[in-house]
Scaffold this active site. Sequence first.
Site, mmCIF file in Angstrom:
data_model
loop_
_atom_site.group_PDB
_atom_site.id
_atom_site.type_symbol
_atom_site.label_atom_id
_atom_site.label_comp_id
_atom_site.label_asym_id
_atom_site.label_seq_id
_atom_site.Cartn_x
_atom_site.Cartn_y
_atom_site.Cartn_z
ATOM 1 N N SER A 273 0.838 -1.188 0.000
ATOM 2 C CA SER A 273 0.000 0.000 0.000
ATOM 3 C C SER A 273 0.873 1.238 0.000
ATOM 4 O O SER A 273 2.083 1.161 0.144
ATOM 5 C CB SER A 273 -0.897 0.024 1.239
ATOM 6 O OG SER A 273 -0.099 0.250 2.388
ATOM 7 N N LYS A 274 0.233 2.386 -0.173
ATOM 8 C CA LYS A 274 0.964 3.648 -0.168
ATOM 9 C C LYS A 274 1.797 3.811 1.106
ATOM 10 O O LYS A 274 2.888 4.352 1.082
ATOM 11 C CB LYS A 274 -0.035 4.814 -0.256
ATOM 12 C CG LYS A 274 -0.539 5.046 -1.655
ATOM 13 C CD LYS A 274 0.239 6.139 -2.368
ATOM 14 C CE LYS A 274 -0.425 6.421 -3.712
ATOM 15 N NZ LYS A 274 0.419 7.217 -4.601
ATOM 16 N N ARG A 275 1.234 3.357 2.197
ATOM 17 C CA ARG A 275 1.907 3.542 3.476
ATOM 18 C C ARG A 275 3.108 2.621 3.644
ATOM 19 O O ARG A 275 4.088 2.973 4.274
ATOM 20 C CB ARG A 275 0.929 3.312 4.633
ATOM 21 C CG ARG A 275 -0.163 4.352 4.694
ATOM 22 C CD ARG A 275 -0.990 4.200 5.953
ATOM 23 N NE ARG A 275 -0.173 4.327 7.157
ATOM 24 C CZ ARG A 275 0.227 5.476 7.679
ATOM 25 N NH1 ARG A 275 -0.094 6.603 7.081
ATOM 26 N NH2 ARG A 275 0.942 5.504 8.776
ATOM 27 N N GLY A 277 5.826 1.320 1.692
ATOM 28 C CA GLY A 277 6.527 1.383 0.426
ATOM 29 C C GLY A 277 5.644 2.106 -0.554
ATOM 30 O O GLY A 277 4.490 2.355 -0.267
#
Length: 510
Positions: A273-275, A277
């Site tokens: 997910s964006k959070r 990596g």
Amino acid sequence: MTTPLISGKIGEMADWKEGMPPVVRFAPSPTGYLHVGGARTALFNFLFARHHGGRFILRIEDTDRKRYQPDALAEIFASLKWLGLQWDEGPEAGGGAGPYFQSLRTALYREHADRLLAAGRAYRCFCTEERLAQLRLEQEKAKMAHGSGYDRHCRDLEEARVRALLAADTPHVVRLKVPDDRSVAFHDLIRGDIAYDSAQLDDLVLLKSDGFPTYHLANVVDDHLMGISHVLRGDEWIASTPKHILIYEAFGWAPPLFAHMPVILAPDGGKLSKRRGAASVLDYQRAGFLPEALRNFLALLGWAPGDDREVMPLEELIAAFTLERVQAKAAVFDETKLEWMNGVYLQRRSAESLLPDVQAIWEKMELAHDALADEVFLKKVIAMFKERSRKIGEIAENSLYFFRDPLEYDAQAAKKYFKPDMLPRIDALLAALADLQPFAQDALEGLYRRLAEELGVSAGKLIHPTRLAVSGVGFGPGLFEMLETLGRETVLRRLRKARGQIAARGQDGN
RNA sequence: GGCGCUAUCGUCUAGGGGUUAGGACGGGUGAUUCUCAGUCACUAAACCGGGGUUCGAAUCCCCGUAGCGCUGCCA
């Protein structure tokens, strides 16, 4: 672009035979950015098509009007193009099986749903969302081991009742009549035979009440109409595949071949997910990765050529790629290895090809304009740094002293090299450098070696302090190359400045 | 809960009955031209557990365990 509503007659779709050029598709949903997992699926489709001389179709599955994001489309296109995954047919490219947006094909899906209705393979369901939610709640409470899902409430409604409800414009969906207690099997090209009991499958929705198809219907109809021979998709679709098989059967069509790609996980083993990596392809572009590096790295996630090759340019990937070598196991996205691979490709790149990207970063840094305008100079700088950088940004950041005098000296290095006994040596350097002809790499090296000998010290005793004086740091490209590129005037100025520092330090007793 | 998929060094992987279980990243050690964040060499590090099948299992089968997926009028 006009498309016949129905192309191909029921049952006439031929099975794909070994040796025929395959037709594959990547079918993203425009609900957000393209993440590396999707990109990898696209890449495998692309490599498979290229390897076998087949066609790679891009199809947009925009049947969910609630989750549609207008910006997503441009982002997906940009991501694929950046990675070099040009599609043969699809949006912007055209092709004979269009349109390639499912939202433009709704009449087609309705037509096909009607055929199933007429054939008694599907039925209209008037259940409200509330009833369905209630049903799910009760099933949850009862922890039903079997038969969870839709309870077939509308499966056997009387015809007269259906007509009445239709006449009253009652909202409804169309559901597939799933047969009882049957085994639905398919062969996955990566995992082998997989079988489900149809009792596990409920009567899935084909057409939503807003007239749009579900993924299941649209995907089957389009894959058939577009002549898709191999469905290469993420493995979250495995459990849906028996449903699709049933739909193909209901239409009387031969299903394509299936291969489900393993997922890509975050380093902690969780979902990417964006959070955790970046995840978004374009984020990696912004972070200074080269498309060929990300592409190569992604190809190695879940696939290996079978020999010891790792660094493989696109042509090599295409030549080596086969589905048989795709792994069934999920892979963790190891950004450290990506960085290593990016470094490899950075070295392979010409300074020329890197120039636009690096220049863009420099330009945001308020550097002297005349230096930034000199492309020959810039390319020399890039050439020196691309060998020892892992991301594009490092080239720009580590080379700043080519544009302005160092503001300070690395403390550790200064402690080591800026000692009082350096003063006479710097004086000697200053004098020799002022007269050196030409002020070029080889001559510079000769000068340093000669002078070191005269002074009775190792060349390093002159080289390291010089490096620190001109760059402010204790590492970097070869010194003589560096001095030549910097130019006599700059080198002398910085050496004098460093001399002043050393003298001051000496007095402080430091 | 049900169903399904998966399981080799920390990570990516090779291996498809008999191997000193190989490579790569990262780590460690050493070498090296002037530095290294470069290059080279060396090194530590793995077959999830238990049963079978077999003369012989990392490899085939079963069970367990764990992770993941599906179980939507999302895709």
